[in-house]
Design a protein around this motif. Structure first.
Motif, PDB file in Angstrom:
ATOM      1  N   GLU A 141      79.100  73.601  16.164  1.00  0.00           N
ATOM      2  CA  GLU A 141      77.888  74.221  16.686  1.00  0.00           C
ATOM      3  C   GLU A 141      76.667  73.728  15.921  1.00  0.00           C
ATOM      4  OE1 GLU A 141      79.675  78.424  18.421  1.00  0.00           O
ATOM      5  OE2 GLU A 141      78.388  78.461  16.633  1.00  0.00           O
ATOM      6  N   ILE A 142      75.699  73.207  16.663  1.00  0.00           N
ATOM      7  CA  ILE A 142      74.403  72.805  16.106  1.00  0.00           C
ATOM      8  C   ILE A 142      73.381  73.798  16.636  1.00  0.00           C
ATOM      9  CG2 ILE A 142      72.736  70.927  15.856  1.00  0.00           C
ATOM     10  CD1 ILE A 142      74.985  69.042  16.916  1.00  0.00           C
ATOM     11  N   VAL A 143      72.621  74.427  15.740  1.00  0.00           N
ATOM     12  CA  VAL A 143      71.655  75.444  16.143  1.00  0.00           C
ATOM     13  C   VAL A 143      70.269  75.057  15.628  1.00  0.00           C
ATOM     14  CG1 VAL A 143      70.984  77.872  15.991  1.00  0.00           C
ATOM     15  CG2 VAL A 143      73.398  77.254  16.175  1.00  0.00           C
ATOM     16  N   PHE A 144      69.283  75.165  16.514  1.00  0.00           N
ATOM     17  CA  PHE A 144      67.885  74.885  16.190  1.00  0.00           C
ATOM     18  C   PHE A 144      67.100  76.194  16.256  1.00  0.00           C
ATOM     19  CE2 PHE A 144      69.817  71.182  18.117  1.00  0.00           C
ATOM     20  CZ  PHE A 144      69.413  70.127  17.308  1.00  0.00           C
ATOM     21  N   ALA A 145      66.415  76.558  15.173  1.00  0.00           N
ATOM     22  CA  ALA A 145      65.628  77.788  15.121  1.00  0.00           C
ATOM     23  C   ALA A 145      64.192  77.496  15.555  1.00  0.00           C
ATOM     24  CB  ALA A 145      65.644  78.383  13.722  1.00  0.00           C
ATOM     25  N   VAL A 146      63.807  78.031  16.709  1.00  0.00           N
ATOM     26  CA  VAL A 146      62.478  77.811  17.295  1.00  0.00           C
ATOM     27  C   VAL A 146      61.674  79.110  17.202  1.00  0.00           C
ATOM     28  CG1 VAL A 146      61.233  77.268  19.431  1.00  0.00           C
ATOM     29  CG2 VAL A 146      63.338  76.030  18.854  1.00  0.00           C
ATOM     30  N   TYR A 147      60.406  78.985  16.793  1.00  0.00           N
ATOM     31  CA  TYR A 147      59.527  80.159  16.781  1.00  0.00           C
ATOM     32  C   TYR A 147      58.537  80.034  17.932  1.00  0.00           C
ATOM     33  CZ  TYR A 147      56.321  83.794  15.196  1.00  0.00           C
ATOM     34  OH  TYR A 147      55.546  84.932  15.128  1.00  0.00           O
ATOM     35  N   ASP A 148      58.461  81.107  18.725  1.00  0.00           N
ATOM     36  CA  ASP A 148      57.585  81.131  19.904  1.00  0.00           C
ATOM     37  C   ASP A 148      56.469  82.146  19.682  1.00  0.00           C
ATOM     38  OD1 ASP A 148      56.550  81.011  22.562  1.00  0.00           O
ATOM     39  OD2 ASP A 148      57.795  82.743  23.078  1.00  0.00           O
ATOM     40  N   PHE A 149      55.229  81.715  19.909  1.00  0.00           N
ATOM     41  CA  PHE A 149      54.081  82.612  19.743  1.00  0.00           C
ATOM     42  C   PHE A 149      54.007  83.648  20.861  1.00  0.00           C
ATOM     43  CE2 PHE A 149      51.683  78.882  17.584  1.00  0.00           C
ATOM     44  CZ  PHE A 149      52.471  79.021  16.459  1.00  0.00           C
ATOM     45  N   GLY A 150      54.732  83.406  21.964  1.00  0.00           N
ATOM     46  CA  GLY A 150      54.689  84.293  23.122  1.00  0.00           C
ATOM     47  C   GLY A 150      54.100  83.606  24.324  1.00  0.00           C
ATOM     48  N   GLY A 151      54.531  83.997  25.505  1.00  0.00           N
ATOM     49  CA  GLY A 151      54.004  83.422  26.753  1.00  0.00           C
ATOM     50  C   GLY A 151      54.956  82.455  27.396  1.00  0.00           C
ATOM     51  N   SER A 152      55.346  81.401  26.665  1.00  0.00           N
ATOM     52  CA  SER A 152      56.324  80.441  27.179  1.00  0.00           C
ATOM     53  C   SER A 152      56.960  79.734  25.993  1.00  0.00           C
ATOM     54  CB  SER A 152      55.670  79.419  28.123  1.00  0.00           C
ATOM     55  OG  SER A 152      54.655  78.686  27.446  1.00  0.00           O
ATOM     56  N   THR A 153      58.195  79.317  26.173  1.00  0.00           N
ATOM     57  CA  THR A 153      58.901  78.602  25.106  1.00  0.00           C
ATOM     58  C   THR A 153      59.903  77.642  25.725  1.00  0.00           C
ATOM     59  OG1 THR A 153      60.094  78.868  23.016  1.00  0.00           O
ATOM     60  CG2 THR A 153      60.797  80.267  24.843  1.00  0.00           C
ATOM     61  N   GLY A 154      60.214  76.589  24.991  1.00  0.00           N
ATOM     62  CA  GLY A 154      61.180  75.608  25.459  1.00  0.00           C
ATOM     63  C   GLY A 154      61.628  74.725  24.317  1.00  0.00           C
ATOM     64  N   PHE A 155      62.701  73.971  24.581  1.00  0.00           N
ATOM     65  CA  PHE A 155      63.261  73.077  23.574  1.00  0.00           C
ATOM     66  C   PHE A 155      63.804  71.843  24.281  1.00  0.00           C
ATOM     67  CE2 PHE A 155      66.847  71.461  21.077  1.00  0.00           C
ATOM     68  CZ  PHE A 155      66.236  71.266  19.846  1.00  0.00           C
ATOM     69  N   ALA A 156      63.670  70.688  23.612  1.00  0.00           N
ATOM     70  CA  ALA A 156      64.192  69.435  24.163  1.00  0.00           C
ATOM     71  C   ALA A 156      64.771  68.603  23.037  1.00  0.00           C
ATOM     72  CB  ALA A 156      63.094  68.656  24.886  1.00  0.00           C
ATOM     73  N   SER A 157      65.874  67.926  23.323  1.00  0.00           N
ATOM     74  CA  SER A 157      66.533  67.087  22.327  1.00  0.00           C
ATOM     75  C   SER A 157      67.181  65.905  23.026  1.00  0.00           C
ATOM     76  CB  SER A 157      67.596  67.892  21.570  1.00  0.00           C
ATOM     77  OG  SER A 157      68.367  67.055  20.730  1.00  0.00           O
ATOM     78  N   GLN A 158      67.099  64.760  22.377  1.00  0.00           N
ATOM     79  CA  GLN A 158      67.822  63.598  22.892  1.00  0.00           C
ATOM     80  C   GLN A 158      68.395  62.812  21.718  1.00  0.00           C
ATOM     81  OE1 GLN A 158      64.684  61.764  25.211  1.00  0.00           O
ATOM     82  NE2 GLN A 158      64.013  60.483  23.506  1.00  0.00           N
ATOM     83  N   ALA A 159      69.628  62.350  21.872  1.00  0.00           N
ATOM     84  CA  ALA A 159      70.284  61.565  20.824  1.00  0.00           C
ATOM     85  C   ALA A 159      69.759  60.137  20.848  1.00  0.00           C
ATOM     86  CB  ALA A 159      71.796  61.585  21.020  1.00  0.00           C
ATOM     87  N   THR A 160      69.403  59.636  19.678  1.00  0.00           N
ATOM     88  CA  THR A 160      68.892  58.268  19.569  1.00  0.00           C
ATOM     89  C   THR A 160      69.846  57.352  18.819  1.00  0.00           C
ATOM     90  OG1 THR A 160      67.666  58.844  17.546  1.00  0.00           O
ATOM     91  CG2 THR A 160      66.503  59.066  19.648  1.00  0.00           C
ATOM     92  N   GLY A 161      70.871  57.923  18.200  1.00  0.00           N
ATOM     93  CA  GLY A 161      71.820  57.103  17.470  1.00  0.00           C
ATOM     94  C   GLY A 161      73.029  57.905  17.021  1.00  0.00           C
ATOM     95  N   MET A 162      74.125  57.194  16.761  1.00  0.00           N
ATOM     96  CA  MET A 162      75.354  57.827  16.284  1.00  0.00           C
ATOM     97  C   MET A 162      76.026  56.894  15.298  1.00  0.00           C
ATOM     98  SD  MET A 162      78.915  58.747  18.302  1.00  0.00           S
ATOM     99  CE  MET A 162      78.120  59.690  19.607  1.00  0.00           C
ATOM    100  N   THR A 163      76.421  57.435  14.141  1.00  0.00           N
ATOM    101  CA  THR A 163      77.268  56.722  13.193  1.00  0.00           C
ATOM    102  C   THR A 163      78.662  57.299  13.328  1.00  0.00           C
ATOM    103  OG1 THR A 163      75.436  56.395  11.646  1.00  0.00           O
ATOM    104  CG2 THR A 163      77.663  56.154  10.774  1.00  0.00           C
ATOM    105  N   CYS A 164      79.607  56.469  13.707  1.00  0.00           N
ATOM    106  CA  CYS A 164      80.948  56.973  14.010  1.00  0.00           C
ATOM    107  C   CYS A 164      81.979  55.904  13.701  1.00  0.00           C
ATOM    108  CB  CYS A 164      81.035  57.392  15.480  1.00  0.00           C
ATOM    109  SG  CYS A 164      82.576  58.215  15.930  1.00  0.00           S
ATOM    110  N   GLN A 165      82.982  56.291  12.924  1.00  0.00           N
ATOM    111  CA  GLN A 165      84.095  55.411  12.601  1.00  0.00           C
ATOM    112  C   GLN A 165      85.391  56.134  12.940  1.00  0.00           C
ATOM    113  OE1 GLN A 165      83.811  52.286  11.539  1.00  0.00           O
ATOM    114  NE2 GLN A 165      81.570  52.388  11.388  1.00  0.00           N
ATOM    115  N   PRO A 166      86.344  55.428  13.538  1.00  0.00           N
ATOM    116  CA  PRO A 166      87.624  56.085  13.830  1.00  0.00           C
ATOM    117  C   PRO A 166      88.414  56.344  12.560  1.00  0.00           C
ATOM    118  CG  PRO A 166      87.728  53.749  14.378  1.00  0.00           C
ATOM    119  CD  PRO A 166      86.303  54.037  14.008  1.00  0.00           C
ATOM    120  N   VAL A 167      89.262  57.357  12.607  1.00  0.00           N
ATOM    121  CA  VAL A 167      90.137  57.655  11.482  1.00  0.00           C
ATOM    122  C   VAL A 167      91.081  56.483  11.272  1.00  0.00           C
ATOM    123  CG1 VAL A 167      91.932  59.197  10.624  1.00  0.00           C
ATOM    124  CG2 VAL A 167      89.985  60.126  11.884  1.00  0.00           C
TER     125      VAL A 167
END
Length: 255
Positions: free
Chosen positions: A194-220
């Motif tokens: 689980e990856i959690v992002f804590a966003v603070y909203d002043f009120g009225g409207s809120t949203g969040f956006a994320s996109q992956a730009t890279g991955m470091t990954c090696q097989p076992v």
């Protein structure tokens, strides 16, 4: 994002439930070959928990994210509130090149400030070497991003990490959301993460956006049998004794 003028947003319960149904997706199973776009907001299991109200804008989010209270996130916006002089001479706009999520399709939120915990769930395949795994994201938030957690451990924090909207464009008087690059490379565990992002909203409207730009990954890497060096006297002696014992056992069987 809170404006001085009153923002009235209406939508039907049927439209909301339909949008939520379309947003229901299984969490991504991540291997070293998983395409990066499979990890963006709008794909996989994304949910949001609302905590508050919290009118003090200097109060940080919780040390650990909430374990319960999450509802399915829905695709939202992108927000585009034009300037309304003289009451509000600046407009607010979400980055239209990112996929946004919120608790409502319009991005409408409570009139009071709250913390919103945006959770992404991914499953790391058993072939992934956790010690050498990392994700690189670009994230944006309305209004501020304060912390990032992996499996309940806070891995990044600021006061805030990201101020959501940049300065007004002199030509248009619009303030557009900014992006923050982040690298997540610790506290991974086998299976569900689980990856959690804590966003603070002043009120009225809120949203969040994320996109992956890279991955470091090696097989076992599979376990290998250690070869005995030529100068390993103990290893060579033990091997000789074993071979001699095997030879004697064969001779007895023949006798």
């Amino acid at each position: 994002m809170q404006r001085v003028s009153t923002l009235v947003v209406t939508f039907s319960a049927l439209a909301l439930s339909s949008a939520a149904a379309h947003a229901q997706q299984q969490q991504a199973v991540v291997t070293c070959g998983t395409p990066l776009n499979a990890l963006a907001t709008g794909s996989g299991a994304w949910s949001i928990a609302k905590v508050g109200p919290q009118p003090d804008r200097t109060t940080p989010p919780m040390t650990t994210p909430p374990a319960t209270g999450y509802v399915q996130a829905v695709s939202a916006g992108p927000l585009d509130n034009p300037p309304e002089p003289p009451t509000d001479p600046e407009g607010y706009r979400w980055d239209g090149n990112m996929s946004w999520i919120s608790m409502t399709p319009s991005g409408a939120s409570s009139t009071n400030p709250h913390h919103y915990y945006v959770r992404q769930q991914i499953t790391l395949d058993a072939t992934v070497d956790l010690a050498r795994f990392a994700l690189k994201y670009e994230v944006a938030a309305d209004d501020q991003l304060w912390a990032i957690y992996i499996n309940g451990t806070r891995v990044q924090a600021g006061s805030p990490l990201l101020v959501g909207f940049g300065p007004a464009d002199p030509a248009t008087n619009y303030r557009t959301t900014q992006r923050l690059p982040v690298t997540l490379n610790s506290d991974w565990r086998p299976g569900l993460n689980e990856i959690v992002f804590a966003v603070y909203d002043f009120g009225g409207s809120t949203g969040f956006a994320s996109q992956a730009t890279g991955m470091t990954c090696q097989p076992v890497t599979p376990a290998t049998v250690r070869a005995v060096p030529a100068n390993d006297w103990y290893g060579l002696t033990l091997m000789g004794l074993l071979m001699a014992g095997l030879g004697a056992w064969r001779m007895r069987r023949r006798g």
